[in-house]
Design a protein around this motif. Structure first.
Motif, PDB file in Angstrom:
ATOM      1  N   HIS A   1      43.441  59.454  35.887  1.00 23.68           N
ATOM      2  CA  HIS A   1      42.702  58.614  36.989  1.00 23.68           C
ATOM      3  C   HIS A   1      42.135  59.579  37.994  1.00 23.68           C
ATOM      4  CE1 HIS A   1      41.657  55.515  39.979  1.00 23.68           C
ATOM      5  NE2 HIS A   1      42.203  56.424  41.142  1.00 23.68           N
ATOM      6  N   ASP A   2      42.906  60.341  38.387  1.00 20.36           N
ATOM      7  CA  ASP A   2      42.529  61.458  39.519  1.00 20.36           C
ATOM      8  C   ASP A   2      41.380  62.409  38.623  1.00 20.36           C
ATOM      9  OD1 ASP A   2      44.038  60.406  41.372  1.00 20.36           O
ATOM     10  OD2 ASP A   2      45.288  61.842  41.317  1.00 20.36           O
ATOM     11  N   LEU A   3      41.850  62.752  37.637  1.00 28.30           N
ATOM     12  CA  LEU A   3      40.903  63.701  36.857  1.00 28.30           C
ATOM     13  C   LEU A   3      39.375  63.040  36.576  1.00 28.30           C
ATOM     14  CD1 LEU A   3      42.778  65.493  33.900  1.00 28.30           C
ATOM     15  CD2 LEU A   3      41.422  66.635  35.864  1.00 28.30           C
ATOM     16  N   ARG A   4      39.466  61.821  36.170  1.00 25.22           N
ATOM     17  CA  ARG A   4      38.283  61.232  36.028  1.00 25.22           C
ATOM     18  C   ARG A   4      37.543  61.145  37.162  1.00 25.22           C
ATOM     19  NH1 ARG A   4      39.883  57.207  33.039  1.00 25.22           N
ATOM     20  NH2 ARG A   4      39.320  58.188  30.991  1.00 25.22           N
ATOM     21  N   LEU A   5      38.025  60.428  38.383  1.00 24.42           N
ATOM     22  CA  LEU A   5      37.442  60.538  39.355  1.00 24.42           C
ATOM     23  C   LEU A   5      36.748  61.727  40.128  1.00 24.42           C
ATOM     24  CD1 LEU A   5      39.159  57.707  41.421  1.00 24.42           C
ATOM     25  CD2 LEU A   5      37.119  57.318  40.341  1.00 24.42           C
ATOM     26  N   ASN A   6      37.629  62.762  40.012  1.00 19.24           N
ATOM     27  CA  ASN A   6      37.094  64.129  40.451  1.00 19.24           C
ATOM     28  C   ASN A   6      36.249  64.612  39.724  1.00 19.24           C
ATOM     29  OD1 ASN A   6      39.144  63.981  42.612  1.00 19.24           O
ATOM     30  ND2 ASN A   6      40.702  64.943  41.510  1.00 19.24           N
ATOM     31  N   ALA A   7      36.328  64.486  38.603  1.00 21.93           N
ATOM     32  CA  ALA A   7      35.179  65.187  37.360  1.00 21.93           C
ATOM     33  C   ALA A   7      33.872  64.369  37.725  1.00 21.93           C
ATOM     34  CB  ALA A   7      35.811  64.865  36.153  1.00 21.93           C
ATOM     35  N   TYR A   8      33.961  62.982  37.944  1.00 18.09           N
ATOM     36  CA  TYR A   8      32.651  62.114  38.238  1.00 18.09           C
ATOM     37  C   TYR A   8      32.054  62.774  39.404  1.00 18.09           C
ATOM     38  CZ  TYR A   8      29.624  58.383  39.058  1.00 18.09           C
ATOM     39  OH  TYR A   8      28.462  57.755  39.494  1.00 18.09           O
ATOM     40  N   SER A   9      33.110  62.674  40.406  1.00 19.44           N
ATOM     41  CA  SER A   9      32.602  63.318  41.839  1.00 19.44           C
ATOM     42  C   SER A   9      31.963  64.402  41.766  1.00 19.44           C
ATOM     43  CB  SER A   9      33.919  63.306  42.739  1.00 19.44           C
ATOM     44  OG  SER A   9      33.376  63.676  44.025  1.00 19.44           O
ATOM     45  N   HIS A  10      32.449  65.503  41.045  1.00 20.89           N
ATOM     46  CA  HIS A  10      31.969  66.729  41.086  1.00 20.89           C
ATOM     47  C   HIS A  10      30.769  66.888  40.251  1.00 20.89           C
ATOM     48  CE1 HIS A  10      32.528  71.039  41.295  1.00 20.89           C
ATOM     49  NE2 HIS A  10      31.948  71.186  39.941  1.00 20.89           N
ATOM     50  N   ILE A  11      30.557  66.116  39.376  1.00 20.11           N
ATOM     51  CA  ILE A  11      29.147  66.054  38.425  1.00 20.11           C
ATOM     52  C   ILE A  11      28.141  65.400  39.460  1.00 20.11           C
ATOM     53  CG2 ILE A  11      27.998  64.341  36.910  1.00 20.11           C
ATOM     54  CD1 ILE A  11      30.315  64.674  35.158  1.00 20.11           C
ATOM     55  N   GLN A  12      28.308  64.556  40.485  1.00 19.32           N
ATOM     56  CA  GLN A  12      27.337  64.016  41.330  1.00 19.32           C
ATOM     57  C   GLN A  12      27.016  64.843  42.368  1.00 19.32           C
ATOM     58  OE1 GLN A  12      27.831  59.285  41.699  1.00 19.32           O
ATOM     59  NE2 GLN A  12      29.358  60.178  43.041  1.00 19.32           N
ATOM     60  N   ASP A  13      28.016  65.842  42.650  1.00 26.91           N
ATOM     61  CA  ASP A  13      27.462  67.213  43.626  1.00 26.91           C
ATOM     62  C   ASP A  13      26.564  68.226  42.920  1.00 26.91           C
ATOM     63  OD1 ASP A  13      28.391  65.618  45.576  1.00 26.91           O
ATOM     64  OD2 ASP A  13      30.549  66.855  45.467  1.00 26.91           O
ATOM     65  N   LEU A  14      26.580  68.161  41.557  1.00 24.83           N
ATOM     66  CA  LEU A  14      25.936  69.041  40.957  1.00 24.83           C
ATOM     67  C   LEU A  14      24.386  69.033  40.997  1.00 24.83           C
ATOM     68  CD1 LEU A  14      27.996  69.617  37.590  1.00 24.83           C
ATOM     69  CD2 LEU A  14      28.103  71.077  39.494  1.00 24.83           C
ATOM     70  N   GLU A  15      23.635  69.985  40.958  1.00 29.19           N
ATOM     71  CA  GLU A  15      22.043  70.025  41.226  1.00 29.19           C
ATOM     72  C   GLU A  15      21.303  69.218  39.854  1.00 29.19           C
ATOM     73  OE1 GLU A  15      23.020  73.777  38.939  1.00 29.19           O
ATOM     74  OE2 GLU A  15      23.783  72.775  40.625  1.00 29.19           O
ATOM     75  N   LEU A  16      20.506  68.840  39.948  1.00 31.65           N
ATOM     76  CA  LEU A  16      19.663  68.213  38.809  1.00 31.65           C
ATOM     77  C   LEU A  16      19.473  69.113  37.369  1.00 31.65           C
ATOM     78  CD1 LEU A  16      16.781  65.851  40.493  1.00 31.65           C
ATOM     79  CD2 LEU A  16      18.846  65.266  39.399  1.00 31.65           C
ATOM     80  N   GLU A  17      19.324  70.468  37.730  1.00 31.80           N
ATOM     81  CA  GLU A  17      19.287  71.320  36.622  1.00 31.80           C
ATOM     82  C   GLU A  17      20.354  71.186  35.870  1.00 31.80           C
ATOM     83  OE1 GLU A  17      18.202  76.179  35.973  1.00 31.80           O
ATOM     84  OE2 GLU A  17      18.539  75.294  38.221  1.00 31.80           O
ATOM     85  N   TYR A  18      21.545  71.232  36.328  1.00 35.66           N
ATOM     86  CA  TYR A  18      22.672  70.903  35.462  1.00 35.66           C
ATOM     87  C   TYR A  18      22.393  70.050  34.514  1.00 35.66           C
ATOM     88  CZ  TYR A  18      27.628  70.309  33.920  1.00 35.66           C
ATOM     89  OH  TYR A  18      28.761  70.163  33.258  1.00 35.66           O
ATOM     90  N   PHE A  19      21.904  68.753  34.627  1.00 39.13           N
ATOM     91  CA  PHE A  19      21.795  67.583  34.022  1.00 39.13           C
ATOM     92  C   PHE A  19      20.714  67.842  33.018  1.00 39.13           C
ATOM     93  CE2 PHE A  19      23.757  66.243  37.801  1.00 39.13           C
ATOM     94  CZ  PHE A  19      24.942  65.551  37.313  1.00 39.13           C
ATOM     95  N   GLU A  20      19.741  68.546  33.365  1.00 39.05           N
ATOM     96  CA  GLU A  20      18.608  68.998  32.268  1.00 39.05           C
ATOM     97  C   GLU A  20      18.653  69.711  31.318  1.00 39.05           C
ATOM     98  OE1 GLU A  20      15.602  70.366  35.249  1.00 39.05           O
ATOM     99  OE2 GLU A  20      15.202  68.433  36.035  1.00 39.05           O
ATOM    100  N   SER A  21      19.874  70.537  31.409  1.00 41.72           N
ATOM    101  CA  SER A  21      20.240  71.328  30.379  1.00 41.72           C
ATOM    102  C   SER A  21      21.484  70.858  29.426  1.00 41.72           C
ATOM    103  CB  SER A  21      20.575  72.731  30.863  1.00 41.72           C
ATOM    104  OG  SER A  21      21.725  72.635  31.766  1.00 41.72           O
TER     105      SER A  21
END
Length: 589
Positions: free
Chosen positions: A105-125
């Motif tokens: 539960h913690d890993l999923r929430l922390n990972a998702y929260s971390h993903i939301q803080d990454l710049e758009l360039e991360y998602f484009e690649s």
């Protein structure tokens, strides 16, 4: 040393420090359960000793002489031992499974929260499917190991230590026969672990590619159907699925060989203790009860080691998954929030781009030494050809990307010093790529403002010229729009996104190609709503359709990241430059 620190298990233990107390409790319950689980063979041996030796048995030496009394003592001990074994089994089951649930539960929430803080360039690649694979499949894989595998490893280690010690205490002369295979089994387990690790790493990558393909195809199902490429896509999914299948089969071919090989080693040890231990009894060097204990203990010691294959399989899958999750969590965040708060009621909306230079990753600069000042409360428009940098300006203002040179200020303050949440809260964005969430019309308009009243929602819809079409829907404001709003037309989705921005009521509004994909009637409706929306706020309009921006206070024409023309609509039309040419093309003059 560094490799130990970077090992997935070390990283997981470091991550799970807040659960240290629960981990210790679970470990204690696992060990105690195994201790009491190993006691029945001792009781059986003692019972055999009572029946054979009678008044000379070990129990008799404790003061209980008659056989019935001795067997009664053993019966009471059996009840206590079985009761404690069951109690600690309940304890470790509950503790390990709750740990698995809490950590995943913690890993999923922390990972998702971390993903939301990454710049758009991360998602484009990276593909969405790969990220979904990490958030779901990889974390679930770790959960499965914590549910079963951790306890298995602890109990096998406890069994080896306790029974090895008991063997050397009871019969040093024959103990080595049982103990000898253990180093071979452990060595084999470590060797298999090293061979399995890269294979399961490859399995995780292959399933990511497969998930990415499936997520991409489900999102683009309309395009697939319109181009009649269903068969082509099935072949591509088959290819990715076969790659995943092949990768799994290679891992299975190795892991499946572990148990049969270990069984052969165990057979040697078991037959040795059976034969040579029996001969020791025949010679009178070993009591019958002790011999019974040794035979039972040999079985209890060696046969559980065959489960090491399954446990290692779970372990390697979990470690491959853990490495991917931890790598995601370790991805550095490049856009950091400032620490200066920004009160919405104090925002005037004066924006300045000062000598901005920006380039996307490993590309030529999109804008270079760019300057633009937007007065507070002004409505300005930016036009230009595709790739001229219009949308890039918006992304930099919202800090979706970080500038490489220069500064952007809001009311004279560098936006990098402002709390990121406050900055983005002050800006409303209506994009050409409208995204509606699966839910009702009401929920989508109120997105980001869950506590607003129905009256406010309806008022925002009326200003966006959306109320009439909403009321014509089967369930009005409660109508489900479907995933990405697919049950609505492009113009309807666009008007809902405008209503959503109105309800946010930001001091700065950005309309990025807000009418690019709508018909003339919808464009006229949006144009009417814009006269209300742009009042008392700074508005930036980016458009290809010049008819929607002709009333802007100032229009800026961009070419290759530079402003080449600026002024009011009428002035630019009469000037005979780039804007004038665009206007003539669009009006057919």
């Amino acid at each position: 040393m560094n490799s130990d620190i970077n090992h997935p298990l070390s990283r997981l233990l470091k991550y799970s420090r807040k659960y240290r107390s629960s981990i210790y409790q679970a470990i204690t319950c696992s060990i105690l359960n195994k201790l009491f689980d190993l006691a029945p063979p001792v009781l059986i041996g003692a019972a055999v000793d009572v029946v054979v030796q009678k008044q000379d048995s070990i129990i008799a030496k404790l003061g209980v002489k008659d056989v019935f009394g001795q067997l009664t003592v053993l019966t009471i001990l059996s009840v206590i031992i079985w009761g404690l074994e069951s109690l600690f089994e309940y304890g470790y089951e509950r503790l390990w499974r709750n740990l698995a649930q809490n950590i995943q539960h913690d890993l999923r929430l922390n990972a998702y929260s971390h993903i939301q803080d990454l710049e758009l360039e991360y998602f484009e690649s990276r593909s969405t499917g790969r990220l979904l694979s990490i958030l779901n499949d990889d974390i679930n894989q770790l959960e499965r190991f914590l549910d079963v595998g951790a306890n298995e490893i602890l109990q096998v280690l406890t069994t080896v230590v306790i029974i090895s010690g008991a063997f050397f205490f009871l019969s040093p002369s024959t103990a080595w026969m049982t103990i000898l295979p253990i180093p071979v089994i452990i060595w084999g387990a470590i060797a298999f672990q090293k061979l399995l690790a890269p294979r399961y790493g490859d399995v995780r990558e292959k399933v990511s590619l497969l998930n990415g393909r499936l997520a991409n195809n489900l999102t683009g199902i309309t395009t697939i159907k319109s181009f009649t490429t269903e068969h082509y896509e099935i072949q591509r999914v088959r290819k990715d699925s076969e790659a995943y299948l092949d990768s799994n089969q290679k891992a299975i071919a190795l892991s499946a060989a572990f148990v049969p090989l270990i069984r052969l080693v165990i057979l040697v040890a078991f037959t040795a203790i059976l034969l040579f231990g029996g001969m020791e009894v025949e010679k009178g060097n070993l009591a019958v009860g002790t011999y019974s204990v040794l035979v039972f203990m040999t079985q209890r010691l060696l046969w559980p080691l065959t489960r090491l294959g399954q446990t290692l399989d779970l372990y390697q899958r979990a470690m491959a998954s853990t490495a991917r999750v931890m790598d995601l969590l370790d991805t550095p965040i490049t856009i950091h929030s400032g620490d200066t708060p920004l009160a919405l009621e104090n925002v005037k909306g004066a924006i300045a781009f000062n000598h901005i230079t920006f380039a996307y990753h490993q590309r030529q600069p999109v804008i270079e030494e760019f300057n633009l000042e937007i007065p507070a409360g002004a409505t300005i428009a930016i036009v230009g050809s595709t790739g001229s940098g219009k949308s890039t300006i918006v992304k930099l203002l919202l800090r979706f990307y970080e500038i490489q040179k220069g500064s952007i200020t809001l009311d004279g303050m560098d936006i990098r010093k402002i709390v990121l949440y406050d900055l983005r809260r002050a800006i409303g964005l209506v994009s050409q790529e409208v995204f509606l969430f699966h839910g009702s019309v009401r929920e989508n308009i109120a997105y980001g403002n869950p506590h607003v009243s129905d009256e406010e929602i309806i008022n925002a819809a009326k200003i966006a010229e959306a109320h009439d079409f909403i009321m014509s829907l089967p369930e009005g404001y409660d109508t489900i729009v479907g995933e990405r709003g697919q049950k609505l037309s492009g113009g309807q989705r666009q008007r809902l996104s405008i209503a959503r921005a109105i309800l946010k009521n930001p001091p700065i509004l950005i309309l990025d190609e807000a009418t690019s994909a709508v018909d003339n009637d919808t464009e006229a409706a949006i144009a009417r709503s814009l006269t209300h929306i742009t009042e008392n706020r700074t508005t930036i309009m980016i458009a290809h359709r010049l008819s929607t921006i002709r009333h802007a206070d100032c229009i800026y024409v961009l070419e290759k990241g530079q402003i080449v023309e600026q002024g009011k609509h009428e002035d630019l039309v009469t000037k005979g430059g780039v804007y004038s040419n665009l206007w003539r093309v669009q009006t057919g003059e």
